[in-house]
Design an enzyme around this catalytic site. Structure first.
Site, PDB file in Angstrom:
ATOM      1  N   HIS A  54     -27.220  50.290 -63.075  1.00  0.00           N
ATOM      2  CA  HIS A  54     -26.717  49.291 -62.136  1.00  0.00           C
ATOM      3  C   HIS A  54     -26.012  48.171 -62.886  1.00  0.00           C
ATOM      4  O   HIS A  54     -26.416  47.812 -64.002  1.00  0.00           O
ATOM      5  CB  HIS A  54     -27.869  48.642 -61.361  1.00  0.00           C
ATOM      6  CG  HIS A  54     -28.514  49.521 -60.357  1.00  0.00           C
ATOM      7  ND1 HIS A  54     -27.832  50.137 -59.345  1.00  0.00           N
ATOM      8  CD2 HIS A  54     -29.815  49.881 -60.206  1.00  0.00           C
ATOM      9  CE1 HIS A  54     -28.680  50.828 -58.615  1.00  0.00           C
ATOM     10  NE2 HIS A  54     -29.880  50.704 -59.116  1.00  0.00           N
TER      11      HIS A  54
ATOM     12  N   HIS B  82     -34.735  51.813 -50.085  1.00  0.00           N
ATOM     13  CA  HIS B  82     -35.540  52.580 -51.041  1.00  0.00           C
ATOM     14  C   HIS B  82     -36.779  51.822 -51.491  1.00  0.00           C
ATOM     15  O   HIS B  82     -36.833  50.605 -51.444  1.00  0.00           O
ATOM     16  CB  HIS B  82     -34.714  53.009 -52.260  1.00  0.00           C
ATOM     17  CG  HIS B  82     -34.304  51.889 -53.176  1.00  0.00           C
ATOM     18  ND1 HIS B  82     -33.077  51.281 -53.101  1.00  0.00           N
ATOM     19  CD2 HIS B  82     -34.945  51.276 -54.202  1.00  0.00           C
ATOM     20  CE1 HIS B  82     -32.985  50.352 -54.045  1.00  0.00           C
ATOM     21  NE2 HIS B  82     -34.105  50.313 -54.729  1.00  0.00           N
TER      22      HIS B  82
ATOM     23  N   GLU C 274     -36.501  55.538 -55.724  1.00  0.00           N
ATOM     24  CA  GLU C 274     -35.844  55.252 -56.998  1.00  0.00           C
ATOM     25  C   GLU C 274     -36.900  55.268 -58.087  1.00  0.00           C
ATOM     26  O   GLU C 274     -38.023  54.803 -57.864  1.00  0.00           O
ATOM     27  CB  GLU C 274     -35.189  53.856 -56.962  1.00  0.00           C
ATOM     28  CG  GLU C 274     -34.584  53.427 -58.303  1.00  0.00           C
ATOM     29  CD  GLU C 274     -34.090  51.962 -58.337  1.00  0.00           C
ATOM     30  OE1 GLU C 274     -34.652  51.099 -57.644  1.00  0.00           O
ATOM     31  OE2 GLU C 274     -33.126  51.704 -59.084  1.00  0.00           O
TER      32      GLU C 274
ATOM     33  N   HIS D 265     -35.985  41.609 -59.743  1.00  0.00           N
ATOM     34  CA  HIS D 265     -36.226  41.591 -58.299  1.00  0.00           C
ATOM     35  C   HIS D 265     -37.618  42.126 -57.974  1.00  0.00           C
ATOM     36  O   HIS D 265     -38.080  43.090 -58.561  1.00  0.00           O
ATOM     37  CB  HIS D 265     -35.161  42.317 -57.494  1.00  0.00           C
ATOM     38  CG  HIS D 265     -34.851  43.730 -57.923  1.00  0.00           C
ATOM     39  ND1 HIS D 265     -35.161  44.239 -59.147  1.00  0.00           N
ATOM     40  CD2 HIS D 265     -34.251  44.738 -57.257  1.00  0.00           C
ATOM     41  CE1 HIS D 265     -34.753  45.500 -59.207  1.00  0.00           C
ATOM     42  NE2 HIS D 265     -34.212  45.824 -58.084  1.00  0.00           N
TER      43      HIS D 265
ATOM     44  N   HIS E 189     -40.523  47.477 -56.443  1.00  0.00           N
ATOM     45  CA  HIS E 189     -39.791  46.668 -55.456  1.00  0.00           C
ATOM     46  C   HIS E 189     -39.279  47.582 -54.352  1.00  0.00           C
ATOM     47  O   HIS E 189     -39.366  48.802 -54.473  1.00  0.00           O
ATOM     48  CB  HIS E 189     -38.594  45.952 -56.111  1.00  0.00           C
ATOM     49  CG  HIS E 189     -37.534  46.886 -56.623  1.00  0.00           C
ATOM     50  ND1 HIS E 189     -37.520  47.359 -57.916  1.00  0.00           N
ATOM     51  CD2 HIS E 189     -36.465  47.467 -56.016  1.00  0.00           C
ATOM     52  CE1 HIS E 189     -36.485  48.169 -58.069  1.00  0.00           C
ATOM     53  NE2 HIS E 189     -35.825  48.257 -56.936  1.00  0.00           N
TER      54      HIS E 189
ATOM     55  N   TYR F  80     -31.734  57.930 -58.073  1.00  0.00           N
ATOM     56  CA  TYR F  80     -32.141  57.882 -56.656  1.00  0.00           C
ATOM     57  C   TYR F  80     -32.212  59.277 -56.092  1.00  0.00           C
ATOM     58  O   TYR F  80     -31.338  60.114 -56.354  1.00  0.00           O
ATOM     59  CB  TYR F  80     -31.111  57.107 -55.833  1.00  0.00           C
ATOM     60  CG  TYR F  80     -31.119  55.631 -56.084  1.00  0.00           C
ATOM     61  CD1 TYR F  80     -31.937  54.787 -55.355  1.00  0.00           C
ATOM     62  CD2 TYR F  80     -30.290  55.083 -57.050  1.00  0.00           C
ATOM     63  CE1 TYR F  80     -31.943  53.427 -55.581  1.00  0.00           C
ATOM     64  CE2 TYR F  80     -30.289  53.722 -57.289  1.00  0.00           C
ATOM     65  CZ  TYR F  80     -31.111  52.896 -56.550  1.00  0.00           C
ATOM     66  OH  TYR F  80     -31.112  51.549 -56.783  1.00  0.00           O
TER      67      TYR F  80
HETATM   68 FE    FE Z   1     -34.000  49.367 -56.646  1.00  0.00          FE
END
Ligand code: FE
Length: 307
Positions: A246, A214, A265, A199, A153, A255
């Site tokens: 997260h 990112h 990432e 996501h 993503h 990251y």
């Molecule tokens: Fe991400």
């Protein structure tokens, strides 16, 4: 509601120096270098990806993202969405087949956040790298660095995320999986999916349009994320933050920056989404915990360093 968009296809990133960029994406992240085209662009892919490529690097004077592209079911879907995007009011351009080696025609369109996106229906499928199609082994020998499995993503910053979320949800059929709301209900971030993933693309409201935060690559295990952190130290690569978790999506992550300043990432695990799920909501007052679940404090760099 599903409109026939299947999954992320490819992302084209601008890099200042191709050889330095390849040391990052190929040797450190561990993507497979597929080929170069006659414009000098480099094509790469994660070893589990069946398509010919998923990352394209283009040498340029400024870093950032040119576009990110999603694969749709078939040419009929592509034609229908092409019409829908024009009707919706996007600036739409048709890119002929073969402009990217091995990729069919692409429909490129802009968005209220100031980013360029594409959809396409056909791309040469070369199969998982180093594995046979029948009786494949568990993994191929000869992987480099972090052994990233796939482009997963990207996170984009821009103005009017409400407009882009509307476009992605109502024209392209993405679901809102996770969101950040402020006290009066304004959406500051939206995480969109066309799959079971938490996501496939995410947006954060930002005063400047068209910014890239990112590109993310999937690793299989937390041990792999820790090993990625070791490699970042061994190679003295610029670290942003992590390894950590997260709150949003609950992915375990690290990251770091490529030599041009684009953020990368690598992550593992995370939430899943079905189309009947309500969006997961985080409140802006808890943004520290939403982004960095352990520290519960925002790192200024994470919010402001963009390409
Ligand atoms: Fe991400």
């Amino acid at each position: 509601m599903k409109k026939g968009v299947m999954r992320p296809g490819h992302i084209q990133l601008r890099v200042l120096d191709m050889e330095e960029a390849l040391k990052h994406y190929r040797d450190l992240i561990g993507l497979i270098e597929v080929e170069r085209d006659d414009q000098g662009r480099a094509y790469l892919k994660g070893w589990t990806e069946v398509d010919k490529f998923s990352v394209v690097l283009r040498e340029a004077d400024e870093p950032g993202m040119d576009f990110v592209s999603y694969k749709v079911l078939d040419n009929e879907t592509l034609d229908k969405l092409h019409k829908d995007l024009i009707e919706y009011g996007c600036n739409v351009e048709e890119i002929p087949a073969g402009e990217l080696n091995g990729c069919g025609r692409r429909i490129r369109f802009d968005s209220p956040t100031g980013h360029m996106f594409e959809i396409f229906a056909e791309k040469e499928q070369t199969g998982k790298w180093g594995l046979s199609k029948v009786n494949p082994e568990a993994w191929p020998r000869g992987l480099k660095g972090m052994k990233a499995t796939r482009f997963d993503h990207c996170l984009l910053y821009g103005t009017n995320i409400a407009g882009t979320l509307d476009l992605f949800q109502n024209v392209l059929g993405f679901d809102l999986a996770e969101q950040v709301l402020d006290a009066d209900g304004t959406r500051l971030a939206g995480f969109l999916t066309v799959s079971m993933k938490a996501h496939d693309v995410a947006f954060i409201e930002h005063p400047e349009p068209g910014k890239f935060h990112h590109a993310s690559f999937f690793l299989n295990t937390w041990e792999d994320v820790l090993r990625a952190a070791d490699l970042i130290s061994m190679e003295d690569v610029s670290l942003d933050i992590g390894p950590t978790r997260h709150g949003l999506t609950h992915g375990k992550t690290i990251y770091f920056f490529d030599p041009s300043g684009n953020r990368s990432e690598v992550f593992c695990e995370g939430d899943y989404h079905y189309p009947d799920h309500e969006p997961v909501t985080w409140m802006a007052e808890d943004l520290g915990k939403a982004i960095f679940y352990h520290d519960r404090v925002l790192n200024e760099r994470f919010l402001t360093v963009l390409t």
